[in-house]
Design a protein around this motif. Structure first.
Motif, short mmCIF file in Angstrom:
data_model
loop_
_atom_site.label_atom_id
_atom_site.label_comp_id
_atom_site.label_asym_id
_atom_site.label_seq_id
_atom_site.Cartn_x
_atom_site.Cartn_y
_atom_site.Cartn_z
N TYR A 111 -23.75 -2.06 55.10
CA TYR A 111 -23.80 -3.47 54.71
C TYR A 111 -22.43 -4.13 54.88
CZ TYR A 111 -24.75 -7.61 51.85
OH TYR A 111 -24.88 -8.91 51.40
N GLN A 112 -21.38 -3.45 54.47
CA GLN A 112 -20.02 -4.00 54.64
C GLN A 112 -19.69 -4.15 56.13
OE1 GLN A 112 -18.13 -5.35 52.27
NE2 GLN A 112 -19.84 -4.88 50.92
N SER A 130 -31.40 3.48 46.99
CA SER A 130 -30.66 4.70 46.64
C SER A 130 -31.36 5.47 45.53
CB SER A 130 -29.23 4.34 46.21
OG SER A 130 -28.56 3.67 47.25
N LEU A 154 -25.40 3.22 52.71
CA LEU A 154 -25.95 1.87 52.83
C LEU A 154 -24.90 0.79 52.55
CD1 LEU A 154 -29.50 2.35 51.23
CD2 LEU A 154 -28.91 2.13 53.66
N THR A 155 -24.02 1.05 51.60
CA THR A 155 -22.96 0.09 51.28
C THR A 155 -22.00 -0.05 52.46
OG1 THR A 155 -23.16 0.54 48.92
CG2 THR A 155 -21.10 -0.47 49.66
N ILE A 156 -21.64 1.05 53.07
CA ILE A 156 -20.75 1.00 54.25
C ILE A 156 -21.44 0.25 55.39
CG2 ILE A 156 -19.68 2.40 56.06
CD1 ILE A 156 -19.02 4.46 53.81
N SER A 188 -27.37 -6.20 47.90
CA SER A 188 -26.71 -5.13 47.13
C SER A 188 -27.66 -4.57 46.08
CB SER A 188 -25.42 -5.63 46.50
OG SER A 188 -25.67 -6.73 45.66
N TYR A 243 -26.25 5.62 48.58
CA TYR A 243 -25.61 4.38 48.16
C TYR A 243 -24.35 4.12 48.99
CZ TYR A 243 -23.72 0.70 45.21
OH TYR A 243 -23.23 -0.49 44.75
N LEU A 244 -23.55 5.14 49.17
CA LEU A 244 -22.31 5.00 49.96
C LEU A 244 -22.63 4.65 51.41
CD1 LEU A 244 -19.21 5.29 49.81
CD2 LEU A 244 -19.51 7.66 50.49
N ILE A 299 -30.00 -2.29 47.97
CA ILE A 299 -29.31 -1.03 48.27
C ILE A 299 -29.37 -0.11 47.06
CG2 ILE A 299 -27.01 -0.02 48.64
CD1 ILE A 299 -26.50 -2.39 50.59
N LEU A 300 -29.12 -0.65 45.89
CA LEU A 300 -29.21 0.12 44.64
C LEU A 300 -30.63 0.66 44.44
CD1 LEU A 300 -27.46 0.86 42.11
CD2 LEU A 300 -28.41 -1.18 41.05
#
Length: 184
Positions: free
Chosen positions: A29-30, A103, A25-27, A96, A22-23, A99-100
Motif C-alpha cells: 500500500y505504501q 490480515s 500489505l502495508t508495504i 488501511s 499486515y507488513l 488491510i487490518l
C-alpha cells in the motif's frame, strides 16, 4: 521454554501470520501511495474513487452536492447543499482498515476458497459502509457542525471498526478452522 512454545504454538502462529500479512500489505500500500506527490497535492486514485462514490450517495438526497480537488492539500473537498462540509484524505478511504481486516482473516485461517470469498466480500462490505459513513458524516456536519469533534473522532470511527469487528466475529465463529474445532 520449549514447553511454552508448544503450549502457545497456535497463538504464536496466529501472531506470526497476522504480522507477516499486515507488513506485506502495508508495504504494498505504501508503495502504491509513493506514486503520488503529496507536496503537489496529488490524491491517490482510490481516495478519488471514495470521494466520487460519496458524492454520488449524497446526490441521492441533494442534487447540489459536489466535490472538487483541494488546491491547498492532497484531498478532495465535499460540498453538501453547496456548503463545504469536509475533505476526504487518503486516511478516509479505509484501505488501511481493509488491510487490518485481511490480515486477521488470513491469520485465523479457514479453507482457501472460503477465505478468498470472505476477504473479497468483507472488503466490499467495509468499502460500502465506509462510503455510507462518510456520506452520513458529511450530512451530520452540515446540520450539526458543533459536534464535529465527537462525530469525526468517536462516532464514525466506531461505526467502521464495529463493522470490521462484526465481520471478524462471523469469520471466527462460522468459517475459520477454529470454528470447526469448536463445533466438534
Amino acid at each position: 521454554m520449549k514447553k511454552y512454545l508448544i503450549e502457545y504454538k497456535p497463538f504464536l502462529l496466529f501472531l506470526a501470520k497476522f504480522f507477516v500479512v499486515y507488513l506485506f500489505l502495508t508495504i504494498a500500500y505504501q508503495s502504491y501511495l509513493s506514486q503520488f506527490n503529496e507536496k503537489n497535492h496529488e490524491v491517490d486514485g482510490f481516495t478519488i474513487l471514495v470521494a466520487s462514490q460519496t458524492e454520488f450517495v449524497l446526490n441521492l438526497f441533494d442534487a447540489s452536492t459536489y466535490s472538487m480537488p483541494n488546491l491547498k492539500e492532497a484531498s478532495v473537498k465535499i460540498f453538501f447543499h453547496k456548503k463545504w462540509v469536509g475533505r476526504i484524505i487518503e486516511g478516509c478511504n479505509a484501505l488501511s482498515v481493509i488491510i487490518l481486516f485481511i490480515s486477521f482473516i488470513i491469520a485465523f485461517t479457514g479453507k482457501f476458497k472460503k477465505t478468498i470469498v470472505f476477504i473479497l466480500l468483507g472488503s466490499s462490505i467495509i468499502h460500502f459502509f465506509n462510503i455510507t459513513r462518510i456520506a452520513l458524516l458529511c450530512a451530520a456536519l452540515y446540520y450539526y457542525p458543533q459536534y464535529q469533534e465527537v462525530l469525526h473522532g468517536v462516532v464514525f470511527p466506531l461505526f467502521i471498526y464495529g463493522i470490521v469487528f462484526l465481520l471478524w466475529v462471523i469469520w471466527v465463529n462460522k468459517f475459520s478452522f477454529y470454528a470447526k474445532k469448536n463445533t466438534e
